[in-house]
Design a protein around this motif. Sequence first.
Motif, PDB file in Angstrom:
ATOM      1  N   HIS A 174       0.832  -1.209   0.000  1.00 37.60           N
ATOM      2  CA  HIS A 174       0.000   0.000   0.000  1.00 37.60           C
ATOM      3  C   HIS A 174       0.863   1.255   0.000  1.00 37.60           C
ATOM      4  CE1 HIS A 174      -3.734   2.172   0.656  1.00 37.60           C
ATOM      5  NE2 HIS A 174      -3.156   2.841   1.639  1.00 37.60           N
ATOM      6  N   LEU A 175       1.922   1.274   0.796  1.00 38.20           N
ATOM      7  CA  LEU A 175       2.819   2.428   0.850  1.00 38.20           C
ATOM      8  C   LEU A 175       3.510   2.649  -0.494  1.00 38.20           C
ATOM      9  CD1 LEU A 175       4.318   4.648   2.408  1.00 38.20           C
ATOM     10  CD2 LEU A 175       5.943   2.904   3.170  1.00 38.20           C
ATOM     11  N   LEU A 176       3.998   1.581  -1.118  1.00 36.29           N
ATOM     12  CA  LEU A 176       4.670   1.704  -2.419  1.00 36.29           C
ATOM     13  C   LEU A 176       3.709   2.202  -3.498  1.00 36.29           C
ATOM     14  CD1 LEU A 176       6.897  -1.514  -2.413  1.00 36.29           C
ATOM     15  CD2 LEU A 176       7.615   0.849  -2.027  1.00 36.29           C
ATOM     16  N   GLN A 177       2.473   1.756  -3.437  1.00 39.07           N
ATOM     17  CA  GLN A 177       1.484   2.249  -4.398  1.00 39.07           C
ATOM     18  C   GLN A 177       1.316   3.758  -4.291  1.00 39.07           C
ATOM     19  OE1 GLN A 177      -1.943  -0.078  -3.372  1.00 39.07           O
ATOM     20  NE2 GLN A 177      -1.484  -1.706  -4.842  1.00 39.07           N
ATOM     21  N   ARG A 178       1.191   4.256  -3.054  1.00 32.35           N
ATOM     22  CA  ARG A 178       1.011   5.698  -2.850  1.00 32.35           C
ATOM     23  C   ARG A 178       2.240   6.467  -3.329  1.00 32.35           C
ATOM     24  NH1 ARG A 178      -4.309   6.623  -2.344  1.00 32.35           N
ATOM     25  NH2 ARG A 178      -5.239   5.026  -1.025  1.00 32.35           N
ATOM     26  N   LEU A 179       3.409   5.982  -2.995  1.00 26.53           N
ATOM     27  CA  LEU A 179       4.639   6.660  -3.427  1.00 26.53           C
ATOM     28  C   LEU A 179       4.751   6.686  -4.953  1.00 26.53           C
ATOM     29  CD1 LEU A 179       7.246   5.278  -0.841  1.00 26.53           C
ATOM     30  CD2 LEU A 179       6.429   7.616  -1.034  1.00 26.53           C
ATOM     31  N   PHE A 180       4.396   5.574  -5.579  1.00 25.48           N
ATOM     32  CA  PHE A 180       4.492   5.485  -7.036  1.00 25.48           C
ATOM     33  C   PHE A 180       3.560   6.495  -7.697  1.00 25.48           C
ATOM     34  CE2 PHE A 180       4.780   3.650 -11.195  1.00 25.48           C
ATOM     35  CZ  PHE A 180       5.953   2.924 -11.200  1.00 25.48           C
ATOM     36  N   TYR A 181       2.355   6.627  -7.186  1.00 26.04           N
ATOM     37  CA  TYR A 181       1.404   7.570  -7.760  1.00 26.04           C
ATOM     38  C   TYR A 181       1.869   9.012  -7.576  1.00 26.04           C
ATOM     39  CZ  TYR A 181      -2.320   4.262  -8.948  1.00 26.04           C
ATOM     40  OH  TYR A 181      -3.056   3.273  -9.539  1.00 26.04           O
ATOM     41  N   VAL A 182       2.405   9.337  -6.398  1.00 26.76           N
ATOM     42  CA  VAL A 182       2.884  10.697  -6.151  1.00 26.76           C
ATOM     43  C   VAL A 182       4.038  11.046  -7.088  1.00 26.76           C
ATOM     44  CG1 VAL A 182       4.024  12.175  -4.454  1.00 26.76           C
ATOM     45  CG2 VAL A 182       2.087  10.777  -3.757  1.00 26.76           C
ATOM     46  N   ILE A 183       4.989  10.113  -7.231  1.00 27.74           N
ATOM     47  CA  ILE A 183       6.127  10.352  -8.120  1.00 27.74           C
ATOM     48  C   ILE A 183       5.657  10.505  -9.563  1.00 27.74           C
ATOM     49  CG2 ILE A 183       8.231   9.326  -9.062  1.00 27.74           C
ATOM     50  CD1 ILE A 183       8.659   8.004  -6.332  1.00 27.74           C
ATOM     51  N   ALA A 184       4.709   9.670  -9.981  1.00 26.24           N
ATOM     52  CA  ALA A 184       4.193   9.741 -11.349  1.00 26.24           C
ATOM     53  C   ALA A 184       3.511  11.078 -11.614  1.00 26.24           C
ATOM     54  CB  ALA A 184       3.223   8.589 -11.599  1.00 26.24           C
ATOM     55  N   ILE A 185       2.718  11.557 -10.662  1.00 33.83           N
ATOM     56  CA  ILE A 185       2.042  12.849 -10.831  1.00 33.83           C
ATOM     57  C   ILE A 185       3.060  13.974 -10.977  1.00 33.83           C
ATOM     58  CG2 ILE A 185       0.583  14.547  -9.659  1.00 33.83           C
ATOM     59  CD1 ILE A 185      -1.001  12.198  -8.498  1.00 33.83           C
ATOM     60  N   CYS A 186       4.109  13.942 -10.161  1.00 29.56           N
ATOM     61  CA  CYS A 186       5.151  14.971 -10.246  1.00 29.56           C
ATOM     62  C   CYS A 186       5.843  14.939 -11.619  1.00 29.56           C
ATOM     63  CB  CYS A 186       6.174  14.772  -9.129  1.00 29.56           C
ATOM     64  SG  CYS A 186       5.529  15.075  -7.480  1.00 29.56           S
ATOM     65  N   ILE A 187       6.163  13.735 -12.103  1.00 34.00           N
ATOM     66  CA  ILE A 187       6.846  13.607 -13.400  1.00 34.00           C
ATOM     67  C   ILE A 187       5.947  14.100 -14.537  1.00 34.00           C
ATOM     68  CG2 ILE A 187       7.765  11.953 -15.066  1.00 34.00           C
ATOM     69  CD1 ILE A 187       8.757  10.293 -12.715  1.00 34.00           C
ATOM     70  N   ILE A 188       4.665  13.709 -14.507  1.00 32.37           N
ATOM     71  CA  ILE A 188       3.729  14.129 -15.558  1.00 32.37           C
ATOM     72  C   ILE A 188       3.564  15.644 -15.561  1.00 32.37           C
ATOM     73  CG2 ILE A 188       1.327  14.016 -16.298  1.00 32.37           C
ATOM     74  CD1 ILE A 188       1.265  11.126 -15.271  1.00 32.37           C
ATOM     75  N   THR A 189       3.452  16.237 -14.368  1.00 31.81           N
ATOM     76  CA  THR A 189       3.265  17.688 -14.279  1.00 31.81           C
ATOM     77  C   THR A 189       4.479  18.439 -14.815  1.00 31.81           C
ATOM     78  OG1 THR A 189       1.854  17.382 -12.332  1.00 31.81           O
ATOM     79  CG2 THR A 189       2.760  19.586 -12.700  1.00 31.81           C
TER      80      THR A 189
END
Length: 290
Positions: free
Chosen positions: A64-79
Motif C-alpha cells: 500500500h505504501l509503495l502504491q502511494r509513493l508510485f502515484y505521487v512520483i508519477a504525478i510529479c513527473i507528468i506535471t
Amino acid sequence: MLDLDHIYSALNHTLFSVSGQAVTVGGLLLIPTLAVVGFWVTKYLVRALTSKLTSRHTDPNIIHLLQRLFYVIAICIITITALEIINIPVTAFAFLSGAIAIGVGFGAQNIINNFISGWILMWEKPIRIGDFLEVENAKGVVEEINTRSTRFRRVDGVHMLIPNSKLLENTIVNWTLVDKLMRTSVRIGVAYGSPVKKVAELMRQAAEEQEGVLTDPKVQVIFEDFGDNALIFDVNFWIQSNVEGGLRMAKSNIRFRLDELFSEHQIVIAYPQRDIHIDGSLTLVRDKVK
C-alpha cells in the motif's frame, strides 16, 4: 485534402505568454493526451508491481505504501513534463506556490494534518491493514489506510472513516500490534458445598478441548472468591484470533461444554438466593367475618 501547413500554423498559434515563454494551441492540446497516457502507464505499472509483490507474500502495508509513493512520483513527473512541453518554467509558479502555501496554512490545516498523519501511519506502521482496533467505543478491523482517512469496519459490519490525525493523537487499543494472541477468561459461580478441585479440573478440561485455545501459555483456573451466593471461578486462556468474534465464540463454546460437564458430575451452577430466619413465635390471627 487537409492543408498541413494551415494545421501546423494553427497548432503553433500563440495563445498567451508566461515569463516570456509562448504557450501554443498544440502545447495545450498535448497536455490532456500526456495526462491520459501517463496515468494509464502508471496504473499498469502499479498493477504489475502489486501483482509481483503479492505473489512474493509481501506485507500488504508495504504494498500500500509503495502504491502511494508510485502515484505521487508519477504525478510529479507528468506535471513537470507537461510544463516543459508547453515551455512554462517551473519557477513561473514560485509566487503562486507561495500564495497557495499561505492559503493552506490558514484554511486547510486539518487536511494537511490528516495527509501527513496518513503518511506517518503507512511509514511507521503503528496501525496496519488487518489490525483489530478499539477506537473509543468501537471495535473493528482496519481495511484501508488512505492519505486523509482510514477505513475501519466495525464488528457489526458498519464502515467508519476515521481521520488519520485522530489515530495518532488519541489513545488507540491495537489488539494485534505485535501478534494475534489474545487472552480472555470465562467466569462461573457454583453452589457452596461443591467439590472445588473437581470444578477446577472440569473448567480446565472444557477450555483445553476447544479448538484454537493455546497450550502455551497454559490454561489457568483461578478460585477467585467466596461470593455472596456462589464460589467464583475464572478460567483464563489464550487464543490466536484477529477479530473479537473469535474470542466470543470460544467463550460461548466453553460455557456450553461447562454446562454439560457440570450436569454429568451433579455440580450445581449457583443462582442468587436468600435465606430468611424468623426469631420468636409466629401467631396467625384470622379476622372474623361479620
